[in-house]
Design a protein around this motif. Structure first.
Motif, short mmCIF file in Angstrom:
data_model
loop_
_atom_site.label_atom_id
_atom_site.label_comp_id
_atom_site.label_asym_id
_atom_site.label_seq_id
_atom_site.Cartn_x
_atom_site.Cartn_y
_atom_site.Cartn_z
N ARG A 136 22.23 -21.80 31.14
CA ARG A 136 20.83 -22.44 31.36
C ARG A 136 20.94 -23.51 30.27
O ARG A 136 20.46 -24.89 30.67
N LEU A 137 21.56 -23.37 29.00
CA LEU A 137 21.44 -24.60 28.03
C LEU A 137 22.39 -25.44 28.51
O LEU A 137 22.08 -26.75 28.53
N GLU A 138 23.49 -25.15 29.01
CA GLU A 138 24.57 -26.43 29.39
C GLU A 138 23.94 -26.96 30.73
O GLU A 138 24.31 -28.20 30.82
N LEU A 139 23.44 -26.32 31.64
CA LEU A 139 22.74 -26.84 32.87
C LEU A 139 21.59 -27.78 32.45
O LEU A 139 21.26 -28.88 33.14
N SER A 169 27.97 -28.80 24.81
CA SER A 169 27.07 -29.79 25.06
C SER A 169 26.81 -31.03 24.43
O SER A 169 26.77 -32.14 24.89
N HIS A 170 27.30 -30.95 23.17
CA HIS A 170 27.26 -32.14 22.48
C HIS A 170 28.22 -33.15 22.91
O HIS A 170 27.97 -34.24 22.83
N GLY A 171 29.59 -32.42 23.11
CA GLY A 171 30.42 -33.23 23.79
C GLY A 171 30.32 -34.02 24.88
O GLY A 171 30.59 -34.88 25.13
N GLN A 172 29.61 -33.21 25.79
CA GLN A 172 29.14 -33.97 27.11
C GLN A 172 28.12 -35.03 26.79
O GLN A 172 28.31 -36.08 27.61
N SER A 204 16.14 -15.74 21.87
CA SER A 204 17.59 -15.75 21.54
C SER A 204 18.55 -16.08 22.59
O SER A 204 18.37 -16.11 23.74
N ILE A 205 19.67 -16.81 22.45
CA ILE A 205 20.81 -17.32 23.17
C ILE A 205 21.84 -16.43 23.00
O ILE A 205 22.38 -16.16 21.88
N HIS A 206 22.25 -15.73 24.26
CA HIS A 206 23.32 -14.93 24.09
C HIS A 206 24.44 -15.46 25.30
O HIS A 206 23.95 -16.11 26.24
#
Length: 119
Positions: free
Chosen positions: A31-34, A68-71, A22-24
């Motif tokens: 971590r996701l953005e990195l 992240s989509h925007g990046q 799960s992502i909280h």
């Protein structure tokens, strides 16, 4: 549950990030953005997030997906999602993320007809 990320190349230039758990808010979102920042630095900006083994996502994680989509878009890339079901599907529809990011049933289908990255 702890978030596990596994990165693989499904086709040349197309990265799949498989998620399990799960992502909280907090560490998981960072971590996701990195991971996306690293992909952009590697000049691979075509990304599929595979949610088939993801059990939960909170509002902060949805915000991380949108950032992240925007990046990726700014870097000339594209993001797609796959394996979205149950509560995850409901949350993405309720927040209209499904209108922003294309959703596919599986990674192989998501990898078809990716637009060429723009520079």
């Amino acid at each position: 549950m702890i978030l596990f990320l596994e990165k693989r190349e499904i086709k040349p230039g197309i990265t799949v990030i498989e998620m399990k758990g799960s992502i909280h808010a907090g560490t998981d979102c960072k971590r996701l953005e990195l991971e996306v920042e690293n992909i952009i630095a590697e000049k691979t900006a075509l990304v599929i997030f595979d949610f088939k083994n993801l059990t939960h996502i909170d509002s902060s994680a949805i915000g991380s997906l949108v950032r992240s989509h925007g990046q990726l878009k700014k870097a000339g890339g594209t993001m797609r999602l796959c394996g979205v079901k149950g509560m995850l599907e409901g949350a993405l529809k309720m927040t209209k993320v499904d209108k922003l990011i294309q959703i596919y049933p599986d990674a192989a289908t998501a990898a078809e007809n990716f637009p060429a990255p723009s520079a």
